[in-house]
Design a protein around this motif. Structure first.
Motif, PDB file in Angstrom:
ATOM      1  N   ILE A  66      -7.656 -34.390  -7.576  1.00 47.80           N
ATOM      2  CA  ILE A  66      -7.330 -33.672  -8.812  1.00 47.80           C
ATOM      3  C   ILE A  66      -8.612 -33.201  -9.490  1.00 47.80           C
ATOM      4  N   TYR A  67      -9.586 -34.104  -9.608  1.00 40.47           N
ATOM      5  CA  TYR A  67     -10.890 -33.766 -10.169  1.00 40.47           C
ATOM      6  C   TYR A  67     -11.936 -33.949  -9.082  1.00 40.47           C
ATOM      7  N   ASP A  71     -17.994 -33.601 -14.079  1.00 41.61           N
ATOM      8  CA  ASP A  71     -17.874 -32.526 -15.069  1.00 41.61           C
ATOM      9  C   ASP A  71     -16.430 -32.063 -15.213  1.00 41.61           C
ATOM     10  N   ASP A  72     -15.727 -31.952 -14.090  1.00 41.14           N
ATOM     11  CA  ASP A  72     -14.325 -31.545 -14.145  1.00 41.14           C
ATOM     12  C   ASP A  72     -13.488 -32.593 -14.875  1.00 41.14           C
ATOM     13  N   LEU A  73     -13.753 -33.847 -14.593  1.00 41.03           N
ATOM     14  CA  LEU A  73     -13.003 -34.930 -15.224  1.00 41.03           C
ATOM     15  C   LEU A  73     -13.246 -34.980 -16.735  1.00 41.03           C
ATOM     16  N   LEU A  74     -14.503 -34.852 -17.123  1.00 42.97           N
ATOM     17  CA  LEU A  74     -14.869 -34.982 -18.535  1.00 42.97           C
ATOM     18  C   LEU A  74     -14.720 -33.677 -19.312  1.00 42.97           C
ATOM     19  N   GLY A  75     -14.467 -32.584 -18.596  1.00 43.19           N
ATOM     20  CA  GLY A  75     -14.321 -31.301 -19.269  1.00 43.19           C
ATOM     21  C   GLY A  75     -15.634 -30.719 -19.741  1.00 43.19           C
ATOM     22  N   THR A  76     -16.741 -31.149 -19.125  1.00 41.78           N
ATOM     23  CA  THR A  76     -18.060 -30.683 -19.550  1.00 41.78           C
ATOM     24  C   THR A  76     -18.594 -29.558 -18.671  1.00 41.78           C
ATOM     25  N   GLY A  77     -17.882 -29.217 -17.613  1.00 35.48           N
ATOM     26  CA  GLY A  77     -18.357 -28.172 -16.718  1.00 35.48           C
ATOM     27  C   GLY A  77     -17.999 -26.785 -17.226  1.00 35.48           C
ATOM     28  N   ASN A  78     -18.921 -25.856 -17.100  1.00 38.13           N
ATOM     29  CA  ASN A  78     -18.653 -24.461 -17.447  1.00 38.13           C
ATOM     30  C   ASN A  78     -19.302 -23.591 -16.387  1.00 38.13           C
ATOM     31  N   GLY A 177      -3.805 -26.357  -7.804  1.00 42.14           N
ATOM     32  CA  GLY A 177      -3.142 -26.440  -9.090  1.00 42.14           C
ATOM     33  C   GLY A 177      -4.148 -26.715 -10.192  1.00 42.14           C
ATOM     34  N   TYR A 178      -3.626 -26.987 -11.381  1.00 43.57           N
ATOM     35  CA  TYR A 178      -4.499 -27.318 -12.514  1.00 43.57           C
ATOM     36  C   TYR A 178      -4.120 -28.690 -13.073  1.00 43.57           C
ATOM     37  N   PRO A 179      -5.100 -29.606 -13.271  1.00 44.95           N
ATOM     38  CA  PRO A 179      -6.444 -29.460 -12.720  1.00 44.95           C
ATOM     39  C   PRO A 179      -6.400 -29.641 -11.210  1.00 44.95           C
TER      40      PRO A 179
END
Length: 387
Positions: A66-67, A71-78, A177-179
Motif C-alpha cells: 500500500i505504501y 514518505d508515502d506513509l507519512l504524507g511527506t513526499g512531494n 489504487g490509492y494509496p
C-alpha cells in the motif's frame, strides 16, 4: 531502514515479545504512589499493544504494498517539481488527434508539439523482496508535466529472443489504487509472474508492462490522474511523459492501437477516464472495482472541485465526446463496488466505444484482482492481438 524491507519487518516482530517481556519484568517493580503505579502499568500495556499493531500493519503493508516508502506513509513526499502550462496534446475526448481511429502516431507527441529530445534512462533492479528480479526501475523527470517519480518496467519473454529482435511490442500501463505503490501490480497482484507462462504459450499478447508512480502529492492527497492547474500535471505525467520514456528506451509500438491502460480501485477510475479521454493514445482500458465520481475517494483533489469532478467522470467524458472514442473498456465490480458504474458507462457509450461489464463477487481486495489478471489479459489479447 526501508519500510517494505525484511529487516524492518523482523524488527517489528522481535519488538512484540520484547515489549511483553519488559512489561512482565517491570510490572511488580514499579514504585511510588498508587496512581503512578497504575499509570506506569497502563503505559506498559499500551506499549505492548502499539508494538503488536505496528507489526500487523507492516505485515499487511508488505503483503499489499500500500505504501512503498516512509514518505508515502507519512504524507511527506512531494513529486511535483513544477506545474508548467502543458502544450495542447490532442483533441482528447473527441478522438481527433493524429492517431485517432487507427493511429500511427506516438502516444506521447503530436505533429504541432513534437516531444523533446530522447532521454535515455538508467534502469536498476527494484529493491523490494516481493517484486520479481526481472522488473526494472528508473527515476524519471517528466519533461512536460514537471513531475518526478519512479517507473517500473517489465519486458515480456519474447523481448530478448533473437527471433523478435526487430519486433516492436505493445504496452499496458498499470495504475495502482490509492494509496498504492508502483510495485503493487508486480509484488501483490503478481502480474508478470502470472502472465509470463501465458505469453510463452501464446495465450496472451507479449505486452511490455509499465507501472508509474501515482502518489505525487504530499499530505495524503490523491491527484486523481488529472492535470490540476497550479497543483499537479498528473494526467500529462501518465499519458505523455511516461509513454514517451518507454518509446525512447524500449522497442515499444508507437501506435495508439497497441497501447492499453489498466487499474484497480482508484487506479481503475484512472484507467477508464484516461482511455476514454485519450483515444488517440490508448486502444483499451481495464477497470477493476473502480468508480466514476472522483469524489468517491475522500482524499481526491479532483473531487473537491465541481468542474474538475464533472469533467473527469467517465460517463461525462463519453457523453461530451465530439465523436465516440474508439476504445474498448473492460469494467468489473461487485454490486455496490464498481458494477453499477460500469453499467452507467455502457449505457452512455456509442459505437465504436465498447464496454464489457463483468459482475464479480468478493471484497474490494487485491486477492480478487490478482485472480482476475489472467482472464483480463486474455480479453485484452482479443483487443490487441500479437502480430
Amino acid at each position: 531502514m526501508q519500510l517494505t524491507g525484511t529487516p524492518f519487518f523482523i524488527c517489528t516482530v522481535i519488538l512484540v515479545p520484547v515489549s511483553i517481556a519488559v512489561a512482565m519484568w517491570f510490572w511488580g517493580r514499579v514504585k511510588g504512589p498508587k496512581p503512578v503505579r497504575v499509570l506506569s502499568r497502563l503505559a506498559m500495556l499500551v506499549f505492548c499493544q502499539v508494538t503488536a499493531v505496528i507489526m500487523v500493519f507492516v505485515m499487511v503493508n508488505n503483503a499489499n504494498l500500500i505504501y512503498g516508502n516512509w514518505d508515502d506513509l507519512l504524507g511527506t513526499g512531494n513529486h511535483v517539481r513544477a506545474v508548467p502550462v502543458v502544450p495542447p496534446q490532442d483533441a482528447a475526448a473527441g478522438g481527433q488527434g493524429p492517431a485517432a481511429g487507427g493511429g500511427g502516431a506516438a502516444p506521447a507527441g503530436d505533429a504541432a508539439h513534437p516531444p523533446a529530445n530522447k532521454v535515455q534512462q538508467a534502469f536498476r533492479g527494484v529493491d523490494d523482496p516481493k517484486v520479481p528480479n526481472d522488473v526494472q526501475k528508473t527515476d524519471l523527470k517528466g519533461q512536460l508535466s514537471g513531475v518526478d517519480g519512479e517507473v517500473l518496467v517489465w519486458l515480456p519473454p519474447q523481448y530478448n529472443d533473437p527471433a523478435f529482435k526487430d519486433k516492436k511490442f505493445p504496452v499496458v500501463e498499470l495504475i495502482p489504487g490509492y494509496p498504492g505503490s508502483s510495485s503493487t501490480w508486480y509484488g501483490t497482484l503478481k502480474v508478470s509472474e502470472q502472465l509470463k507462462p501465458l505469453m510463452q504459450q501464446g495465450k496472451v499478447t507479449p505486452f511490455i508492462l509499465v507501472s508509474p508512480r501515482t502518489l505525487l502529492l504530499g499530505n495524503h492527497t490523491d491527484a486523481g490522474c488529472t492535470d490540476v492547474p497550479g497543483k499537479v500535471n498528473a494526467d500529462t505525467w501518465l499519458t505523455r511523459d511516461v509513454p514517451q520514456m518507454i518509446l525512447d528506451n524500449f522497442r515499444a509500438d508507437p501506435s495508439a492501437d497497441r497501447w492499453a491502460i489498466a487499474g484497480y480501485s482508484a487506479g481503475a477510475h484512472c484507467a477508464a477516464k484516461l482511455s476514454l479521454a485519450h483515444p488517440n493514445r490508448y486502444r483499451a482500458g481495464v477497470s477493476l472495482s473502480g468508480y466514476n465520481d472522483p469524489a468517491t475517494e475522500k482524499d481526491s483533489l479532483v473531487g473537491k472541485d465541481p468542474k474538475l469532478r464533472e469533467a473527469n467522470n467517465p460517463v461525462a467524458i463519453v457523453k461530451g465526446a465530439a465523436q465516440p472514442p474508439k476504445v474498448a473498456l473492460y469494467v468489473s465490480g461487485n454490486k455496490g463496488d464498481g458494477y453499477e458504474d460500469g453499467q452507467a458507462i455502457a449505457g452512455a457509450a456509442k459505437a465504436p466505444t465498447t464496454v464489457q461489464v463483468v459482475e464479480t463477487t468478493g471484497p474490494h481486495s487485491s486477492d480478487v484482482w490478482k485472480d482476475m489478471v489472467p482472464g483480463v489479459f486474455e480479453w485484452l489479447t482479443g483487443v490487441i492481438p500479437a502480430h
